[in-house]
Design a protein around this motif. Structure first.
Motif, mmCIF file in Angstrom:
data_model
loop_
_atom_site.group_PDB
_atom_site.id
_atom_site.type_symbol
_atom_site.label_atom_id
_atom_site.label_comp_id
_atom_site.label_asym_id
_atom_site.label_seq_id
_atom_site.Cartn_x
_atom_site.Cartn_y
_atom_site.Cartn_z
ATOM 1 N N ILE A 105 -37.282 9.763 114.060
ATOM 2 C CA ILE A 105 -35.821 9.629 113.982
ATOM 3 C C ILE A 105 -35.434 8.768 112.788
ATOM 4 O O ILE A 105 -34.491 9.082 112.044
ATOM 5 C CB ILE A 105 -35.269 9.026 115.288
ATOM 6 N N TYR A 106 -36.168 7.681 112.562
ATOM 7 C CA TYR A 106 -35.862 6.820 111.416
ATOM 8 C C TYR A 106 -36.043 7.571 110.104
ATOM 9 O O TYR A 106 -35.172 7.526 109.223
ATOM 10 C CB TYR A 106 -36.756 5.583 111.441
ATOM 11 N N LEU A 107 -37.178 8.264 109.970
ATOM 12 C CA LEU A 107 -37.442 8.968 108.722
ATOM 13 C C LEU A 107 -36.444 10.091 108.471
ATOM 14 O O LEU A 107 -36.041 10.344 107.332
ATOM 15 C CB LEU A 107 -38.865 9.540 108.733
ATOM 16 N N SER A 108 -36.037 10.774 109.537
ATOM 17 C CA SER A 108 -35.148 11.917 109.379
ATOM 18 C C SER A 108 -33.691 11.518 109.198
ATOM 19 O O SER A 108 -32.974 12.132 108.401
ATOM 20 C CB SER A 108 -35.285 12.844 110.594
ATOM 21 N N GLU A 109 -33.247 10.477 109.909
ATOM 22 C CA GLU A 109 -31.816 10.186 109.965
ATOM 23 C C GLU A 109 -31.402 8.890 109.275
ATOM 24 O O GLU A 109 -30.255 8.767 108.857
ATOM 25 C CB GLU A 109 -31.361 10.133 111.439
ATOM 26 N N TYR A 110 -32.294 7.932 109.169
ATOM 27 C CA TYR A 110 -31.896 6.620 108.673
ATOM 28 C C TYR A 110 -32.492 6.270 107.303
ATOM 29 O O TYR A 110 -31.858 5.592 106.502
ATOM 30 C CB TYR A 110 -32.298 5.525 109.671
ATOM 31 N N ALA A 111 -33.722 6.702 107.056
ATOM 32 C CA ALA A 111 -34.413 6.282 105.839
ATOM 33 C C ALA A 111 -33.822 6.962 104.612
ATOM 34 O O ALA A 111 -33.429 8.141 104.661
ATOM 35 C CB ALA A 111 -35.905 6.596 105.943
ATOM 36 N N SER A 112 -33.784 6.221 103.521
ATOM 37 C CA SER A 112 -33.372 6.802 102.252
ATOM 38 C C SER A 112 -34.501 7.680 101.720
ATOM 39 O O SER A 112 -35.654 7.551 102.140
ATOM 40 C CB SER A 112 -33.063 5.692 101.247
ATOM 41 N N GLY A 192 -20.739 16.435 114.482
ATOM 42 C CA GLY A 192 -20.761 15.239 115.306
ATOM 43 C C GLY A 192 -19.986 14.096 114.683
ATOM 44 O O GLY A 192 -19.208 13.403 115.365
ATOM 45 N N TYR A 193 -20.185 13.903 113.374
ATOM 46 C CA TYR A 193 -19.437 12.847 112.695
ATOM 47 C C TYR A 193 -17.937 13.138 112.712
ATOM 48 O O TYR A 193 -17.112 12.229 112.825
ATOM 49 C CB TYR A 193 -19.925 12.701 111.254
ATOM 50 N N GLY A 194 -17.584 14.420 112.607
ATOM 51 C CA GLY A 194 -16.174 14.790 112.630
ATOM 52 C C GLY A 194 -15.515 14.486 113.964
ATOM 53 O O GLY A 194 -14.294 14.281 114.033
ATOM 54 N N LEU A 195 -16.307 14.463 115.037
ATOM 55 C CA LEU A 195 -15.774 14.136 116.357
ATOM 56 C C LEU A 195 -15.769 12.635 116.621
ATOM 57 O O LEU A 195 -15.421 12.195 117.717
ATOM 58 C CB LEU A 195 -16.603 14.839 117.437
ATOM 59 N N GLY A 196 -16.187 11.848 115.618
ATOM 60 C CA GLY A 196 -16.157 10.397 115.754
ATOM 61 C C GLY A 196 -17.449 9.782 116.255
ATOM 62 O O GLY A 196 -17.460 8.600 116.624
ATOM 63 N N ALA A 197 -18.528 10.544 116.300
ATOM 64 C CA ALA A 197 -19.800 10.018 116.783
ATOM 65 C C ALA A 197 -20.427 9.096 115.742
ATOM 66 O O ALA A 197 -20.241 9.269 114.532
ATOM 67 C CB ALA A 197 -20.759 11.161 117.105
ATOM 68 N N THR A 198 -21.161 8.105 116.227
ATOM 69 C CA THR A 198 -21.889 7.216 115.333
ATOM 70 C C THR A 198 -23.203 7.868 114.918
ATOM 71 O O THR A 198 -23.596 8.908 115.466
ATOM 72 C CB THR A 198 -22.189 5.883 116.025
ATOM 73 N N LYS A 199 -23.878 7.266 113.951
ATOM 74 C CA LYS A 199 -25.166 7.811 113.510
ATOM 75 C C LYS A 199 -26.169 7.822 114.658
ATOM 76 O O LYS A 199 -26.951 8.770 114.809
ATOM 77 C CB LYS A 199 -25.716 6.997 112.334
ATOM 78 N N PHE A 200 -26.171 6.780 115.485
ATOM 79 C CA PHE A 200 -27.085 6.737 116.626
ATOM 80 C C PHE A 200 -26.780 7.865 117.599
ATOM 81 O O PHE A 200 -27.694 8.523 118.111
ATOM 82 C CB PHE A 200 -26.978 5.390 117.326
ATOM 83 N N GLU A 201 -25.501 8.105 117.862
ATOM 84 C CA GLU A 201 -25.135 9.172 118.792
ATOM 85 C C GLU A 201 -25.484 10.544 118.222
ATOM 86 O O GLU A 201 -25.953 11.425 118.955
ATOM 87 C CB GLU A 201 -23.634 9.090 119.098
ATOM 88 N N VAL A 202 -25.274 10.736 116.928
ATOM 89 C CA VAL A 202 -25.654 12.002 116.314
ATOM 90 C C VAL A 202 -27.162 12.202 116.377
ATOM 91 O O VAL A 202 -27.659 13.304 116.657
ATOM 92 C CB VAL A 202 -25.156 12.051 114.859
#
Length: 306
Positions: A105-112, A192-202
């Motif tokens: 999850i970190y590598l896919s969604e959070y890491a640069s 998901g972001y358009g619905l107001g979700a945070t990165k963790f929720e997405v």
């Protein structure tokens, strides 16, 4: 087109056709090597197991709780070896699955991109370390740490074996899971972001469910790898076949027993030697079942995106 150009084109087509046919036969030969090798392994295991079960009852083998094939009065109940293998497998899954998934999850969604280019190859280096090195690492580092907390722990114990095998399969879980998550279209994330979700929720409520089939397949393949691990558990967990719920005690897995007999002085053709084939066939059936289950999971829960 002139006659010379036509002749040249036909000659090139002929050469290309010969090359294509040659390549086809080479590729077919490589595929047949894999098939024949697999079939040969199965035939050897079955033939040896038939000789073994001609002397030992199949019911005794599958239900017995005492495994002493090299004793003066040998017994061949395989359950202690199966229990030891499952204990290591479950323990390693407890270590590897959450760590590998969170890493993915970190590598896919959070890491640069720069961090991903550094961290992912470093993780995959773990997969290239010889397993016997992991075994010595368990003996010299993990077991002493366990003994600090639980002084009654022996030199060989199931906990150290499970932890070190869990560390070994983390790269498989994280790499395959990260690939599955990266294949999820950005349109789902943006929705998901358009619905107001945070990165963790997405990450946990959109990306994770969308890539579930790939993640589950990664879990099953990693567990299959743990089932077949040999040298690390041989060194770390010991060679005492017993059914125990205490992870601080020594155990023996099916692969460790095969190493013990294969490197020992058991006479070829003796019932103790033939037990190698029965244990190997049991292990083969277990890993094959896991791989077939993995393929079913992928086909059953595969998500396809346009």
């Amino acid at each position: 087109m002139s006659s010379e150009q036509f002749d040249l084109t036909r000659e090139n087509n002929d050469v290309g056709g010969v090359t294509d046919r040659f390549a086809r036969y080479v590729f077919l030969g490589c595929a047949l090597v894999s098939v024949v090798t697999t079939a040969a392994i199965i035939v050897v295991l079955i033939n040896g197991a038939i000789d073994f079960f001609g002397q030992v009852s199949l019911v005794e083998y599958l239900t017995g709780t005492d495994w002493s094939p090299l004793a003066s009065d040998p017994t061949f109940g395989v359950l202690p070896l199966v229990w030891g293998t499952l204990l290591i497998t479950v323990g390693s899954a407890v270590v590897a699955l959450p760590v590998g998934t969170l890493t993915a999850i970190y590598l896919s969604e959070y890491a640069s991109p720069r961090v991903r280019r550094i961290v992912k190859p470093v993780l995959e280096i773990l997969a290239g370390i010889p397993t016997i090195v992991y075994g010595f690492f368990a003996l010299s580092f993990i077991t002493p740490l366990i003994q600090v907390v639980f002084p009654q722990t022996g030199t060989f114990n199931a906990a150290a074996g499970a932890i070190v095998v869990g560390i070994m399969i983390i790269p498989m879980v994280s790499s395959l899971s990260e690939d599955a998550m990266s294949s999820v279209p950005d349109s789902l994330r943006n929705a998901g972001y358009g619905l107001g979700a945070t990165k963790f929720e997405v990450s946990t409520q959109v990306v994770l469910p969308a890539s579930l089939s790939g993640i589950l397949a990664a879990y099953i393949l990693a567990i299959s790898r743990a089932i077949g691990e040999t040298m690390a558990v041989t060194l770390a967990a010991g060679m005492l076949p017993q059914i125990t719920g205490n992870p601080l005690e020594p155990i023996q897995t099916m692969t460790a027993y095969m190493v013990q007999v294969g490197t020992g002085d058991v006479a070829v053709g003796a019932v103790g030697y033939q037990s190698l084939f029965a244990v190997g066939l049991t292990l083969f059936v277990m890993t094959l079942s896991m791989n077939l289950f993995s393929m079913w999971i992928r086909s059953r829960y595969r998500e396809e995106y346009q």
